[in-house]
Design a protein around this motif. Structure first.
Motif, PDB file in Angstrom:
ATOM      1  N   GLY A 257       0.714  -1.263   0.073  1.00 55.06           N
ATOM      2  CA  GLY A 257      -0.065   0.028  -0.096  1.00 55.06           C
ATOM      3  C   GLY A 257       0.715   1.280  -0.056  1.00 55.06           C
ATOM      4  N   VAL A 258       1.967   1.431   0.782  1.00 53.18           N
ATOM      5  CA  VAL A 258       2.920   2.390   0.952  1.00 53.18           C
ATOM      6  C   VAL A 258       3.660   2.724  -0.178  1.00 53.18           C
ATOM      7  CG1 VAL A 258       4.699   3.379   1.937  1.00 53.18           C
ATOM      8  CG2 VAL A 258       3.071   2.144   3.398  1.00 53.18           C
ATOM      9  N   LEU A 259       4.222   1.430  -0.869  1.00 52.62           N
ATOM     10  CA  LEU A 259       4.842   1.501  -2.198  1.00 52.62           C
ATOM     11  C   LEU A 259       4.023   2.176  -3.479  1.00 52.62           C
ATOM     12  CD1 LEU A 259       7.626   0.989  -3.634  1.00 52.62           C
ATOM     13  CD2 LEU A 259       6.530  -1.380  -4.163  1.00 52.62           C
ATOM     14  N   ASN A 260       2.609   1.752  -3.486  1.00 56.79           N
ATOM     15  CA  ASN A 260       1.940   2.057  -4.331  1.00 56.79           C
ATOM     16  C   ASN A 260       1.438   3.643  -4.357  1.00 56.79           C
ATOM     17  OD1 ASN A 260       0.726   0.427  -6.541  1.00 56.79           O
ATOM     18  ND2 ASN A 260       1.172  -1.015  -5.176  1.00 56.79           N
ATOM     19  N   LEU A 261       1.509   4.169  -3.149  1.00 58.10           N
ATOM     20  CA  LEU A 261       1.046   5.469  -3.000  1.00 58.10           C
ATOM     21  C   LEU A 261       2.367   6.379  -3.158  1.00 58.10           C
ATOM     22  CD1 LEU A 261      -1.128   5.410   0.193  1.00 58.10           C
ATOM     23  CD2 LEU A 261      -1.763   6.088  -2.431  1.00 58.10           C
ATOM     24  N   LEU A 262       3.486   5.994  -3.506  1.00 59.83           N
ATOM     25  CA  LEU A 262       4.798   6.686  -3.624  1.00 59.83           C
ATOM     26  C   LEU A 262       4.555   7.648  -5.026  1.00 59.83           C
ATOM     27  CD1 LEU A 262       7.625   4.505  -2.958  1.00 59.83           C
ATOM     28  CD2 LEU A 262       6.856   6.452  -1.404  1.00 59.83           C
ATOM     29  N   PRO A 263       4.695   8.989  -5.094  1.00 60.60           N
ATOM     30  CA  PRO A 263       4.251   9.733  -6.217  1.00 60.60           C
ATOM     31  C   PRO A 263       5.359   9.417  -7.492  1.00 60.60           C
ATOM     32  CG  PRO A 263       5.867  11.040  -4.636  1.00 60.60           C
ATOM     33  CD  PRO A 263       5.325   9.841  -3.918  1.00 60.60           C
ATOM     34  N   ILE A 264       5.261   8.150  -7.967  1.00 66.99           N
ATOM     35  CA  ILE A 264       6.145   7.769  -9.068  1.00 66.99           C
ATOM     36  C   ILE A 264       5.222   7.521 -10.244  1.00 66.99           C
ATOM     37  CG2 ILE A 264       7.497   5.996  -9.851  1.00 66.99           C
ATOM     38  CD1 ILE A 264       8.652   5.616  -7.040  1.00 66.99           C
ATOM     39  N   PRO A 265       5.374   8.201 -11.165  1.00 59.63           N
ATOM     40  CA  PRO A 265       4.662   7.724 -12.532  1.00 59.63           C
ATOM     41  C   PRO A 265       4.451   6.444 -12.780  1.00 59.63           C
ATOM     42  CG  PRO A 265       5.996   9.562 -12.911  1.00 59.63           C
ATOM     43  CD  PRO A 265       6.357   9.105 -11.533  1.00 59.63           C
ATOM     44  N   ILE A 266       3.363   5.829 -13.231  1.00 62.85           N
ATOM     45  CA  ILE A 266       3.088   4.425 -13.187  1.00 62.85           C
ATOM     46  C   ILE A 266       2.613   3.594 -12.074  1.00 62.85           C
ATOM     47  CG2 ILE A 266       5.138   2.903 -12.673  1.00 62.85           C
ATOM     48  CD1 ILE A 266       5.154   1.603 -15.727  1.00 62.85           C
ATOM     49  N   LEU A 267       2.904   4.173 -11.069  1.00 64.10           N
ATOM     50  CA  LEU A 267       2.257   3.577  -9.754  1.00 64.10           C
ATOM     51  C   LEU A 267       1.190   4.392  -9.461  1.00 64.10           C
ATOM     52  CD1 LEU A 267       5.313   3.178  -7.305  1.00 64.10           C
ATOM     53  CD2 LEU A 267       4.148   1.380  -8.775  1.00 64.10           C
ATOM     54  N   ASP A 268       0.105   4.081  -8.365  1.00 62.80           N
ATOM     55  CA  ASP A 268      -0.955   4.593  -8.241  1.00 62.80           C
ATOM     56  C   ASP A 268      -0.858   6.197  -7.576  1.00 62.80           C
ATOM     57  OD1 ASP A 268      -2.508   2.606  -8.917  1.00 62.80           O
ATOM     58  OD2 ASP A 268      -2.585   1.848  -6.823  1.00 62.80           O
ATOM     59  N   GLY A 269       0.322   6.163  -6.853  1.00 67.72           N
ATOM     60  CA  GLY A 269       0.704   7.597  -6.277  1.00 67.72           C
ATOM     61  C   GLY A 269       1.180   8.651  -7.468  1.00 67.72           C
ATOM     62  N   GLY A 270       1.676   8.248  -8.495  1.00 69.10           N
ATOM     63  CA  GLY A 270       2.050   8.907  -9.843  1.00 69.10           C
ATOM     64  C   GLY A 270       0.735   9.388 -10.304  1.00 69.10           C
TER      65      GLY A 270
ATOM     66  N   SER B 107      -0.600  17.416 -19.942  1.00 69.93           N
ATOM     67  CA  SER B 107      -0.580  17.308 -21.103  1.00 69.93           C
ATOM     68  C   SER B 107      -0.237  15.681 -21.515  1.00 69.93           C
ATOM     69  CB  SER B 107       0.442  18.159 -21.827  1.00 69.93           C
ATOM     70  OG  SER B 107       1.702  17.592 -21.238  1.00 69.93           O
ATOM     71  N   GLU B 108      -0.618  15.151 -22.688  1.00 68.91           N
ATOM     72  CA  GLU B 108      -0.253  13.795 -22.693  1.00 68.91           C
ATOM     73  C   GLU B 108       1.120  13.533 -22.969  1.00 68.91           C
ATOM     74  OE1 GLU B 108      -2.046  11.052 -23.691  1.00 68.91           O
ATOM     75  OE2 GLU B 108      -4.136  12.249 -23.219  1.00 68.91           O
ATOM     76  N   ARG B 109       1.941  14.521 -23.503  1.00 69.43           N
ATOM     77  CA  ARG B 109       3.334  14.546 -23.607  1.00 69.43           C
ATOM     78  C   ARG B 109       3.998  14.413 -22.173  1.00 69.43           C
ATOM     79  NH1 ARG B 109       7.578  12.460 -25.965  1.00 69.43           N
ATOM     80  NH2 ARG B 109       9.519  13.912 -25.663  1.00 69.43           N
ATOM     81  N   ALA B 110       3.504  15.250 -21.108  1.00 66.23           N
ATOM     82  CA  ALA B 110       4.143  15.129 -19.639  1.00 66.23           C
ATOM     83  C   ALA B 110       3.778  13.757 -19.056  1.00 66.23           C
ATOM     84  CB  ALA B 110       3.472  16.207 -19.088  1.00 66.23           C
ATOM     85  N   MET B 111       2.525  13.270 -19.438  1.00 68.14           N
ATOM     86  CA  MET B 111       2.181  12.097 -19.016  1.00 68.14           C
ATOM     87  C   MET B 111       3.108  10.797 -19.452  1.00 68.14           C
ATOM     88  SD  MET B 111      -2.009  12.081 -18.479  1.00 68.14           S
ATOM     89  CE  MET B 111      -1.933  10.356 -17.852  1.00 68.14           C
ATOM     90  N   GLU B 112       3.475  11.013 -20.747  1.00 63.74           N
ATOM     91  CA  GLU B 112       4.225  10.102 -21.576  1.00 63.74           C
ATOM     92  C   GLU B 112       5.621   9.929 -21.049  1.00 63.74           C
ATOM     93  OE1 GLU B 112       6.329   9.444 -26.198  1.00 63.74           O
ATOM     94  OE2 GLU B 112       4.186  10.196 -25.924  1.00 63.74           O
ATOM     95  N   ILE B 113       6.426  11.267 -20.716  1.00 67.68           N
ATOM     96  CA  ILE B 113       7.582  11.219 -20.240  1.00 67.68           C
ATOM     97  C   ILE B 113       7.473  10.911 -18.810  1.00 67.68           C
ATOM     98  CG2 ILE B 113       9.236  12.966 -19.475  1.00 67.68           C
ATOM     99  CD1 ILE B 113       8.528  14.764 -21.791  1.00 67.68           C
ATOM    100  N   GLY B 114       6.487  11.188 -17.923  1.00 65.08           N
ATOM    101  CA  GLY B 114       6.238  10.775 -16.634  1.00 65.08           C
ATOM    102  C   GLY B 114       6.523   9.026 -16.666  1.00 65.08           C
ATOM    103  N   GLN B 115       5.629   8.342 -17.676  1.00 57.49           N
ATOM    104  CA  GLN B 115       5.506   7.158 -17.649  1.00 57.49           C
ATOM    105  C   GLN B 115       6.692   6.519 -17.993  1.00 57.49           C
ATOM    106  OE1 GLN B 115       2.709   6.370 -16.168  1.00 57.49           O
ATOM    107  NE2 GLN B 115       1.878   5.138 -17.837  1.00 57.49           N
ATOM    108  N   GLN B 116       7.568   7.020 -18.767  1.00 55.22           N
ATOM    109  CA  GLN B 116       8.933   6.374 -18.947  1.00 55.22           C
ATOM    110  C   GLN B 116       9.831   6.668 -17.783  1.00 55.22           C
ATOM    111  OE1 GLN B 116      10.201   8.861 -22.301  1.00 55.22           O
ATOM    112  NE2 GLN B 116       9.048   7.886 -23.970  1.00 55.22           N
TER     113      GLN B 116
END
Length: 456
Positions: free
Chosen positions: A393-406, A422-431
Motif C-alpha cells: 500500500g505504501v509503495l503504491n502511494l509513492l509519487p512515481i509515475p506508473i504507480l497509483d501515487g503517480g 498534457s499527453e506529452r508530460a504523462m508520456e515522459i512521466g510514464q517513461q
C-alpha cells in the motif's frame, strides 16, 4: 511437501491474496463511480484462464506472469468508446472520482492489514514474553548491562508485553534516537533501568537483523536432556530410544541440557552417534544416525524426538494477548498506521542514503519469509501477510509515475492548474516511472542473489 514447494506455495498464496485485494479495491471503486470495467486480471501477459461475468461482461483473468495485476476500465485514450457509454468512461469522470478509484487499491491493502490485526488481537495470540537471554559479547546489550533472564517492562517509557512489541518499539526509537532506556525486572523482582546505545543500527544502514546487531537473544530455559515423545519410524525409534530416557553423553561428550542434544544432532546429519542413556537406573549405550534434512538452504540432522514435557517452562515464557472487539480494532488501526509511517520513513532514509539499499527485498527473499512464517504457525503467517500488504500500500502511494501515487500526483496537478496534464508530460512521466521501477526490481533481484550466494 518438500521445502521448496512449501515456500513457493506460501509465497504464491500471499501474492495472490494481495494482488486480488488491491485490484478489487480499484474494481469496487470503479463500479461505485459508474465506470465500466472491461477486465480484472491477476497477473500480466497471456491469459491462462478467462471467464466473462456480470452485466457488463467483465473479463476475469488469470494471466501467465503472476507478479501483479490490473483492472482495465473503459477509457477513450485506450480505444474507441460508443457514444451511449461515454458517461461510463474513466477519463470522463470528475477528477475527485478518478482519485477515489486510483486510491482505492492501496486503501484496500491497508484495510486488509487492519482486518487481519483486528482478528488476531480480538481472537488472541500466544507470543513470547520479552525475556532476554545472554547478550552477545561486546554488544550494545552487554554494554548496557542486560542480564540473562531479565524481562523488559518498558521501552522508552512505553509498556511492552511481548517480544514483538519490544522489537517494534526498539526499531521505531532507533530510527530517531541514539540511546533508549529499558526498564527491566529480574527473577528476584528487582527493577532496574538499562540505557541501551542503538546508534550502531543506523551506522550499519539498517542492514541485517537490528536486534541481533544489538546483541539481543531470546531467553531459553535450561531443560534437562530427557526424551519426551519419540516419533514413529524415526531415527530415534530405530536406535531403541524411548520416552523417559536421560541422555548422559553423545560420542563421549557430556550432555547436561536438551539444548546441547539439539546442537550436536543438528551438526551431525547422516553421521552415526554413540549415545549413553540412563533408563530405569541402568546405563545403556546405543547408536543413532540423524536424518539429513534441508533447512533454509543448510543441511541439518534430526532424530525425530522431542524433550520431555516442559509445559511449566513454556508457560513461564509465553503470554496470550487479547482485546475486546473495539480495543482490538483501535489497536489494529494504530498498528497499521505505525507500520505505514515507519515504512515511509525507511524509504525516505533509503533515498537520503541513511538506510542501505541492500534492505530492498525481491521475490526470493519474500518467498523465504513467507515460508518461514507459515512454518511458525497461522498467527505468524497472517502477520506477515498484513506487513507485506502495508508495504504494498505504501509503495503504491509513492509519487512515481506508473504507480497509483503517480496518477494521484497527476490529478493533484490537474486540480491546481484546472486542466489535465498534457499527453506529452504523462508520456515522459510514464517513461521515468518505468525506468525507476525497473531499477528497483534490479536492486531487489541483485539483493536476492547476494543473500542466496553469500548469506550464512
Amino acid at each position: 511437501m518438500s521445502g521448496f514447494f512449501y515456500y513457493l506455495t506460501a509465497f504464491a498464496l500471499v501474492l495472490g491474496i494481495l494482488v486480488v485485494i488491491h485490484e478489487f479495491g480499484h474494481y469496487l471503486a470503479a463500479r461505485w463511480a459508474g465506470v465500466k470495467v472491461l477486465r480484472f486480471s491477476v497477473g500480466f501477459g497471456r491469459p491462462i484462464w478467462l471467464r466473462r461475468w456480470g452485466e457488463d461482461g467483465t473479463e476475469w483473468v488469470i494471466a501467465a506472469f503472476p507478479l501483479g495485476g490490473y483492472v482495465k476500465m473503459l477509457d477513450e485514450r485506450e480505444g474507441e468508446v460508443a457514444a451511449k457509454e461515454l458517461h461510463r468512461s474513466f477519463n470522463r469522470q470528475p477528477v475527485r472520482w478518478r482519485m477515489v478509484i486510483v486510491a482505492a487499491g492501496p486503501a484496500a491493502n491497508f484495510a486488509l492489514a487492519v482486518l487481519i490485526y483486528w482478528g488476531l488481537f480480538w481472537h488472541g495470540t500466544e507470543e513470547f514474553k520479552p525475556i532476554l537471554g545472554n547478550s552477545a559479547i561486546a554488544s550494545p546489550a552487554a554494554a548496557a548491562g542486560l542480564q540473562d533472564g531479565e524481562q523488559v517492562l518498558r521501552v522508552g517509557g512505553e509498556k511492552v508485553q511481548t517480544w514483538q512489541e519490544m522489537r517494534w518499539l526498539l526499531l521505531q526509537r532507533a530510527a530517531e534516537q541514539d540511546q533508549i532506556d529499558l526498564e527491566v525486572i529480574n527473577a528476584a523482582n528487582e527493577i532496574a533501568i538499562r540505557r541501551l546505545d542503538v546508534s550502531s543500527v543506523r551506522r550499519s544502514g539498517w542492514q541485517g537483523d537490528a536486534l541481533e546487531q544489538l546483541g539481543f537473544a531470546l531467553y531459553h530455559p535450561r531443560l534437562p536432556p530427557v526424551l519426551g515423545k519419540v516419533n514413529v519410524n524415526s531415527a530415534a525409534e530405530a536406535a531403541g530410544l524411548r520416552s523417559g530416557d536421560e541422555i548422559l553423553s553423545i560420542d563421549e561428550q557430556a550432555i547436561d541440557s536438551w539444548a546441547k542434544v539439539v546442537r550436536v544432532v543438528r551438526q551431525s546429519p547422516a553421521k552415526t552417534l554413540r549415545i549413553e542413556v540412563l533408563r530405569d537406573g541402568a546405563h545403556l549405550e546405543m547408536s543413532v544416525t540423524p536424518v539429513a534434512v534441508d533447512e533454509r538452504g543448510s543441511t541439518i540432522g534430526r532424530i525425530g524426538a522431542a524433550a520431555s514435557d516442559h509445559s511449566q517452562a513454556r508457560a513461564a515464557l509465553m503470554i496470550t494477548v487479547s482485546y475486546g472487539p473495539w480495543p482490538a480494532f483501535q489497536k489494529a488501526v494504530g498498528e497499521t498506521w505505525d507500520k505505514s509511517v515507519f515504512t515511509l520513513l525507511m524509504i525516505g532514509k533509503m533515498v537520503t542514503g541513511e538506510v542501505s539499499w541492500r534492505n530492498i527485498s525481491g521475490p526470493v527473499t519474500i518467498a523465504d519469509y513467507a515460508g518461514q512464517s507459515a512454518r511458525l504457525g497461522m498467527d505468524y503467517y497472517l502477520k506477515f501477510l498484513a506487513l507485506v500488504s502495508i508495504s504494498l500500500g505504501v509503495l503504491n502511494l509513492l509519487p512515481i509515475p506508473i504507480l497509483d501515487g503517480g496518477h494521484l500526483l497527476y490529478y493533484l496537478v490537474e486540480i491546481i492548474k484546472r486542466g489535465p496534464v498534457s499527453e506529452r508530460a504523462m508520456e515522459i512521466g510514464q517513461q521515468i516511472g518505468l525506468t525507476l521501477l525497473i531499477m528497483l526490481m534490479a536492486f531487489a533481484f541483485y539483493n536476492d542473489i547476494n543473500r542466496l550466494l553469500f548469506s550464512g
